[in-house]
Scaffold this motif. Structure first.
Motif, short mmCIF file in Angstrom:
data_model
loop_
_atom_site.label_atom_id
_atom_site.label_comp_id
_atom_site.label_asym_id
_atom_site.label_seq_id
_atom_site.Cartn_x
_atom_site.Cartn_y
_atom_site.Cartn_z
N UNK A 336 7.74 12.37 19.15
CA UNK A 336 7.67 11.71 20.47
C UNK A 336 7.07 10.30 20.54
N UNK A 337 6.02 10.10 19.66
CA UNK A 337 5.23 9.15 19.62
C UNK A 337 6.06 7.79 19.16
N UNK A 338 6.95 8.45 17.96
CA UNK A 338 7.64 7.40 17.13
C UNK A 338 8.79 6.90 18.29
N UNK A 339 9.47 7.93 18.84
CA UNK A 339 10.41 7.69 19.94
C UNK A 339 9.82 6.66 20.71
N UNK A 340 8.85 7.11 21.22
CA UNK A 340 8.11 6.44 22.60
C UNK A 340 7.93 4.98 21.94
N UNK A 341 7.18 4.85 21.03
CA UNK A 341 6.90 3.58 20.43
C UNK A 341 8.04 2.84 20.41
N UNK A 342 9.12 3.21 19.96
CA UNK A 342 10.41 2.54 19.86
C UNK A 342 10.76 2.04 21.42
N UNK A 343 10.74 3.01 22.13
CA UNK A 343 11.27 2.68 23.59
C UNK A 343 10.41 1.74 24.42
N UNK A 344 9.10 1.91 24.12
CA UNK A 344 8.00 0.94 24.61
C UNK A 344 8.31 -0.41 23.93
N UNK A 345 8.57 -0.52 22.83
CA UNK A 345 8.51 -1.85 22.10
C UNK A 345 9.61 -2.70 22.80
N UNK A 348 8.79 -4.12 26.00
CA UNK A 348 7.54 -4.90 25.89
C UNK A 348 7.97 -6.28 25.03
N UNK A 349 8.94 -6.46 24.42
CA UNK A 349 9.57 -7.44 23.86
C UNK A 349 9.89 -8.55 24.72
N UNK A 350 10.43 -8.10 25.98
CA UNK A 350 10.68 -8.96 27.17
C UNK A 350 9.36 -9.52 27.65
N UNK A 351 8.24 -8.34 27.74
CA UNK A 351 7.13 -8.78 28.76
C UNK A 351 6.23 -9.75 28.08
N UNK A 352 6.02 -9.27 26.80
CA UNK A 352 5.07 -10.30 25.97
C UNK A 352 5.68 -11.75 25.55
N UNK A 353 6.90 -11.50 25.21
CA UNK A 353 7.62 -12.80 24.66
C UNK A 353 7.74 -13.92 25.88
N UNK A 354 8.15 -13.05 26.87
CA UNK A 354 8.61 -14.17 28.43
C UNK A 354 7.18 -14.48 28.69
N UNK A 355 6.05 -13.58 28.85
CA UNK A 355 5.07 -14.01 29.43
C UNK A 355 4.25 -15.24 28.25
N UNK A 808 7.90 -7.40 10.65
CA UNK A 808 7.48 -7.67 12.02
C UNK A 808 7.88 -6.81 13.05
N UNK A 809 6.98 -6.03 13.89
CA UNK A 809 7.36 -5.44 14.87
C UNK A 809 7.72 -6.04 16.17
N UNK A 810 8.59 -5.60 16.94
CA UNK A 810 8.86 -6.37 18.20
C UNK A 810 7.88 -5.58 19.09
N UNK A 811 7.56 -6.09 20.34
CA UNK A 811 7.77 -7.27 20.77
C UNK A 811 7.18 -8.61 19.89
N UNK A 812 7.89 -9.71 19.58
CA UNK A 812 7.35 -10.53 18.56
C UNK A 812 6.37 -11.55 19.43
N UNK A 813 5.28 -11.86 18.51
CA UNK A 813 4.37 -12.81 19.23
C UNK A 813 4.61 -14.09 18.54
N UNK A 814 4.13 -14.99 19.10
CA UNK A 814 4.38 -16.38 18.67
C UNK A 814 3.42 -16.56 17.66
N UNK A 815 2.35 -16.03 17.61
CA UNK A 815 1.48 -16.28 16.50
C UNK A 815 1.92 -15.76 15.00
N UNK A 816 2.70 -14.73 15.39
CA UNK A 816 3.08 -13.85 14.21
C UNK A 816 4.27 -14.95 13.71
N UNK A 817 5.15 -15.22 14.41
CA UNK A 817 6.21 -15.96 13.93
C UNK A 817 5.62 -17.36 13.46
N UNK A 818 4.69 -17.94 13.89
CA UNK A 818 4.42 -19.20 13.52
C UNK A 818 3.51 -19.12 11.91
#
Ligand code: ADP
Length: 860
Positions: A336-345, A348-355, A808-818
Motif C-alpha cells: 500500500x505504501x509503495x503504491x501510495x507513494x507512487x500515486x502521491x509523487x 506532487x511533481x506538479x505541486x513542488x515543481x510548479x511552486x 532521482x525520485x519525482x517530484x524533481x527539485x531544482x536543487x537536485x537537478x542542479x
C-alpha cells in the motif's frame, strides 16, 4: 478184686510213678542244665550290660554338658537377637496364635508411651482399642468403632495388607504383618514420616511426577500424573512396564497423535523414553498439551515430569495467528505504501515543481509567501514520505544491498555540494578531509552510503548555526590492499546533544525534544534508518557530543577496495615550489596543506590575508579563501597584484556564483575560482591549469556542458527546462527511449536524465542500448541518472541493474537537478554560471534561502 491184681495194679502204678519220676528228674536235670547255661549267658549279659550302662553313663554326662553348652549359646544368641531388635528404630512385635503379645521391642512399645496395659499377654484387639481410646492414633473424622473393626478385619486377612496409620504426633507408621506357619504373627511398624513428607510434596506440585525403575517398571506416580493420563490411569500400578501402560493408553485413545500409526508412534515414544534428551510436547485426548521432561536417575531408572502447557500453547497459537496476520498486514501495508507513494509523487511533481517555478516569477511579497509555503510544505511532505517508505522497507526486511564499485570521495563531495545552499546561507563551511593515503574507489552500496552520509551531513548542517561541518575520512587496512575499515566522521560546531539523549536519538521518531530543537523540522527517522543501514553493511555508528559544543557522528564500514577507475592526475608543478595557503579556518588550512604537501610542494599557511601579503614574494602559487574576516579573497588578490605578485592566484569559495573566470574574478586578478570543498582531483587539475609551465598552452574555447533529458511528459519537460534555464548548459530533450538513443549517438552528452516509464522504448531499454554503443566504441560510460516516480525497492534495483548510475525520485527539485549537473560538470566544459550575478543572488541556491532545507538526492 483179688489180691494179685491189686498188687499188679499197685506195682504198675508204682512203675508208672517211677517212670514219671525218672522222666521228671531228667527233665529237671535238663532244665537245670539249661538254667545253668542261661545263668551263665545271663551273667555275661549282665556284665555286658553293666559295661554298656557304664559307657552310657559316661556318654550321657558328655551329652549333658554339651547340651548345657548349647543352651547357653542359644541364650546368648537369643539375647543378641533381642538386643538387635531393640536397637532398630522400626517397631517389632510377636503375637502368638491366640493373638496375645509375646514380645515387642522398645520402638514398638514407645508408641504407647508407657501405657501399662500394653505388655506381653495383652491381646491385639485390646491394643487396637487402646490406641484409639487413648488418642495415640489420629483417625481423623472417621468413626472409631469402624476404624477398629477395619484394623481387626485386616489382621485376619491372608496375607495381611500393609497399612499406613497416622499418630497423634503427625508421624506416619507403616504396619507390615506376617503370620508364621505355626500361627504366630510377626509385626513390623516403620516410621515413614520423612517419605510421606516427600510424597506429600510430590503430590502437592502442580505437575505430573513419575518414577520408573531400571527395568522400566512403574515405581510411583502422583495423582496429577494419573489425572493427566486419565485413560491410562487404571494401568498405572506399581510394577507395570512403561510400554504396557502406553499400549493400554493407545487402546483407550489417550494419545490423539498416535491414531492410525500406533506402532510407529509407540516406537518413537519408547526411543525418546530410553534416551531422554530435551523435552517433548504432547497433546492429550482431552485437548490439553503437556511438556514432557525426562531424566535418567543414577540407578538407571527414569524420573519424569509432565507440565501442563495448555495455556502457554494457547497463547503461543494466538501469537502465531497474530504474527501471521501481522505479517500479512505488513505486506499489505508495504504494498500500500509503495503504491501510495507512487500515486502521491505524481501529483506532487506538479505541486513542488510548479511552486518552485512560481517562486522564480515576479511576485509580490504576499504571493511569494504563499508559493514559498506551498513549496516548503510539499518538500516536507516528500521527505516524510521517503523516510517512512525507507523505514517500512527495512522493517519488512525488503531492503537489499547492491554493492558496486564507486568513488567514495566523489560521493561525499556530491553530497556536500548539494548541501552548499543551506550551509552558505548560514555562512557555514562544509569541509572534506579525505585521508590522502586512502584509496577512493571501493565496492559497496553507493546509494546507501550516500543516504547515510546525506543524513549525517544534512543533520550537521541543520543543527549548526555557525562554524563549520567537517567530514573526515580515514581508513585502516584490514586485508592488505583488499579491504579497508573506513572511518567517516561528521563533526559540527552546532547545538550538540546532551549525553542522556545520545542513545535516544537513534530510536525511531526520536528527537531531542526540547524547545530549542522543536524549531527544526524532521521526522526523527533519519538516524534510526542510518543506524540500521550501517549495521546492515556490517559497520557500526557512534556519537560523541556535548550539549552546546557540537556533535561528532562517526561510523565505520568494512569496504573492499575497488580498482581505481581513473587515477589521480599528477599536476605538472615544475614551476611551482612554494605555495601560500591563506584561510582563517584551521581545518581548511590543514586539509589544503596536506593535499599540497602530497605533491611535494612547500606550503606556508597564513590565517589572514594581511600577514600573507608579506610572504607573497616567495610564493609560486597562492591559494586563498574567499570569505575571511578583514581582507576577503578579492581584496587580497587585488592587493597581491598591486604589490607586483605575478604568479597564479586560486580562490576557494563556498558560493558557486563566484565560479568561473568572469567579472570580479578577472578584475581582481584571480586566475581560477574553485568551489569548496575541493576534490583532490579538481585541486590538482586546477593547479595544472594555472601553472605557468603549461599555461602557454592555448586554451581551446570551452564548450557548453551537454545534458540530455529523456522525458515523455510535456509538463515535466517544461519543469526541467525551467529549472536549468539559469545554467550555461546545452540542454536537449528526447520524448522517448528511441529518441534518447538517437540523441546520444548524435551529441554524446556529458550527462543524461532518463525517465523510466516512457512509451515504446522505456528508460531501462534505452540505457541498455546506450551502454552497448559505448562498449562497442570503447567510450567511457556517460552518467545516466534515472528520473522516476517509483519508490519501490524492486524498481530501484531494476533501474540500477539496467545500467543507470543513480536515481532521482519525482517530484524533481531544482536543487537536485542542479546539484546533479554540477556534480557531473566536466572541468573541460564552460562554467555553469558564466554571468555570475552578484553574491547572494545565486540562481543555484534555493531561492528561499531555507536554512533547514534538506538535500533530496535520493540515491538508492
Ligand atoms: P530528524 O533530523 O528528522 O529529526 P534524525 O533521526 O536524523 O531525525 O535525528 C534525530 C534527532 O537527533 C534530531 O531531531 C536532533 O534532535 C538530533 N540530532 C541529530 N543530529 C544532530 C546534530 N548533528 N546536532 C545536534 N542534534 C542532532
Amino acid at each position: 478184686m483179688d489180691m494179685p491184681e491189686r498188687l499188679a495194679n499197685e506195682r504198675r502204678k508204682r512203675l508208672a510213678a517211677e517212670r514219671l519220676l525218672d522222666q521228671k528228674s531228667r527233665e529237671l536235670f535238663e532244665a537245670n542244665r539249661r538254667l545253668a547255661q542261661h545263668a551263665r549267658t545271663l551273667s555275661d549279659e549282665i556284665i555286658e550290660t553293666r559295661q554298656t550302662a557304664e559307657e552310657l553313663r559316661g556318654q550321657n554326662s558328655l551329652v549333658l554338658s554339651e547340651l548345657a553348652e548349647v543352651s547357653q549359646e542359644a541364650d546368648v544368641a537369643k539375647q543378641r537377637l533381642w538386643d538387635s531388635l531393640e536397637t532398630v528404630k522400626d517397631g517389632f512385635a510377636l503375637f502368638d496364635a491366640q493373638d496375645r503379645l509375646v514380645i515387642a521391642n522398645r520402638a514398638y512399645l514407645s508408641v504407647f508411651d508407657g501405657l501399662e496395659a500394653v505388655m506381653p499377654g495383652v491381646r491385639y484387639d485390646e491394643i487396637v482399642r487402646l490406641t484409639v481410646e487413648e488418642g495415640i492414633v489420629d483417625i481423623g473424622d472417621r468413626d472409631p468403632l469402624g476404624w477398629i473393626e477395619n484394623m481387626l478385619t485386616r489382621w485376619h486377612e491372608e496375607p495381611v495388607p500393609p497399612r499406613v496409620i497416622r499418630l497423634w504426633s503427625g508421624d506416619y507408621i507403616k504396619l507390615v504383618d506376617r503370620r508364621t506357619p505355626s500361627g504366630d504373627m510377626v509385626c513390623l511398624s516403620m516410621n515413614i514420616t520423612e517419605m510421606m513428607r516427600m510424597w506429600a510434596a510430590v503430590e502437592a506440585i502442580p505437575d505430573g511426577f513419575v518414577l520408573y525403575d531400571h527395568d522400566d517398571r512403574l515405581v510411583m506416580c502422583n495423582d496429577r500424573y494419573r489425572d493427566f493420563y486419565a485413560e491410562s490411569a487404571p494401568a498405572m500400578q506399581p510394577g507395570n512396564r512403561f510400554e504396557d501402560i502406553l499400549r493400554f493408553g493407545i487402546e483407550k485413545g489417550q494419545y490423539p497423535e498416535a491414531q492410525g500409526r500406533e506402532e510407529e508412534w509407540l516406537s518413537e515414544r519408547l526411543n525418546r523414553h530410553h534416551s531422554p534428551e530435551g523435552m517433548i510436547e504432547q497433546r492429550l485426548a482431552d485437548g490439553r498439551w503437556l511438556r514432557i521432561l525426562e531424566e535418567r536417575t543414577p540407578d538407571g531408572g527414569l524420573v519424569g515430569l509432565r507440565v501442563d502447557i495448555t495455556e502457554q500453547k494457547r497463547q503461543q497459537e494466538a501469537l502465531d495467528r497474530a504474527r501471521v496476520a501481522a505479517e500479512a498486514a505488513n505486506r499489505a501495508k508495504s504494498a500500500f505504501l509503495a503504491n501510495m507513494s507512487h500515486e502521491l509523487r505524481t501529483p506532487m511533481n506538479g505541486v513542488v515543481g510548479m511552486a518552485e517555478l512560481l517562486c522564480e516569477t515576479e511576485l509580490n511579497e504576499e504571493q511569494r509567501l504563499y508559493s514559498q509555503t506551498i513549496k516548503e510544505s510539499g518538500e516536507a511532505l516528500l521527505s516524510l514520505l521517503n523516510d517512512v517508505l525507507d523505514y517500512s522497507k527495512i522493517e519488512a526486511d525488503k531492503l537489499q544491498l547492491h554493492p558496486e564499485p564507486f568513488d567514495l570521495e566523489r560521493t561525499i563531495y556530491e553530497i556536500v555540494m548539494l548541501l552548499q545552499a543551506p550551509a552558505r546561507d548560514k555562512q557555514l563551511d562544509v569541509l572534506i578531509d579525505y585521508d590522502m593515503f586512502l584509496p577512493t574507489w571501493f565496492t559497496g552500496d553507493r546509494g546507501r552510503v550516500r543516504q547515510v552520509l546525506t543524513n549525517l551531513i544534512g543533520n550537521a548542517v541543520k543543527f549548526t548555526a555557525q562554524g563549520h561541518v567537517l567530514v573526515r575520512v580515514v581508513g585502516f587496512e584490514v586485508e592488505e590492499g583488499a579491504v579497508q575499515q573506513v572511518h567517516i566522521t561528521v563533526e559540527d560546531t552546532g547545538i550538540g546533544i546532551a549525553e542522556d539523549m545520545q542513545e535516544h536519538i537513534f530510536g525511531e521518531f526520536n528527537q531531542v525534544e526540547d524547545q530549542q530543537n522543536r524549531k527544526f523540522e524532521g521526522t526523527g527517522l533519519g538516524l534510526a534508518i542510518t543506524k540500521r543501514l550501517i549495521e546492515m553493511m556490517g559497520g557500526e555508528i557512534w556519537l560523541e557530543s556535548e550539549k552546546g559544543e557540537g556533535a561528532c557522528f562517526g561510523f565505520r564500514l568494512p569496504l573492499p577496495v575497488a580498482e581505481e577507475r581513473d587515477a589521480l592526475p599528477s599536476p605538472q608543478t615544475a614551476e611551482v615550489r612554494h605555495v601560500l595557503v591563506v584561510d582563517d579556518q584551521e581545518v581548511n588550512r590543514t586539509i589544503l596543506e596536506r593535499q599540497l604537501s602530497q605533491l611535494g610542494l612547500d606550503v606556508t599557511c597564513h590565517v589572514t590575508a594581511e600577514t600573507a601579503l608579506g610572504d607573497a614574494a616567495s610564493a609560486d602559487l597562492i591559494l586563498t579563501d574567499h570569505r575571511m574576516p578583514g581582507m576577503d579573497g578579492y581584496a587580497f588578490a587585488r592587493a597581491l597584484r598591486r604589490s607586483g605578485y605575478a604568479g597564479p592566484i586560486l580562490m576557494l569559495t563556498s558560493n558557486p556564483s563566484h565560479l568561473g573566470r568572469t567579472g570580479e574574478n578577472a578584475e581582481s586578478g584571480i586566475d581560477l575560482v574553485l568551489q569548496k570543498p575541493v576534490l583532490r582531483r579538481a585541486l590538482y587539475e586546477a593547479i595544472s591549469t594555472v601553472t605557468p609551465a603549461i599555461a602557454p598552452k592555448p586554451v581551446p574555447p570551452l564548450r557548453q556542458m551537454r545534458v540530455l533529458a529523456a522525458e515523455d511528459n510535456r509538463t515535466n519537460r517544461l519543469v526541467l527546462q525551467k529549472m536549468v534555464s539559469g545554467l550555461n548548459v546545452d540542454m536537449r530533450f528526447a520524448a522517448d527511449g528511441n529518441e534518447a538513443i538517437a540523441a546520444f549517438r548524435d551529441s554524446r552528452p556529458d550527462l543524461i536524465f532518463m525517465d523510466i516509464s516512457m512509451p515504446e522504448c522505456d528508460g531501462k531499454e534505452a540505457t541498455g542500448a546506450i551502454r552497448r554503443i559505448e562498449a562497442e566504441e570503447g567510450d567511457l560510460p556517460v552518467p545516466i541518472v534515472a528520473l522516476t516516480a517509483h519508490a519501490l525497492q524492486g524498481d530501484a534495483e531494476e533501474i540500477l541493474a539496467a545500467g543507470l548510475d543513480a536515481c532521482l525520485t519525482k517530484p524533481l527539485r531544482k536543487s537536485d537537478i542542479l546539484g546533479t549537473i554540477e556534480a557531473h560538470h566536466p572541468e573541460t566544459c564552460a562554467p555553469l554560471h558564466p554571468d555570475a550575478p552578484e553574491a547572494g543572488t545565486d540562481p543555484a541556491a534555493a531561492p528561499d534561502g531555507d536554512a533547514e532545507a534538506q538535500p533530496r538526492l535520493r540515491a538508492i
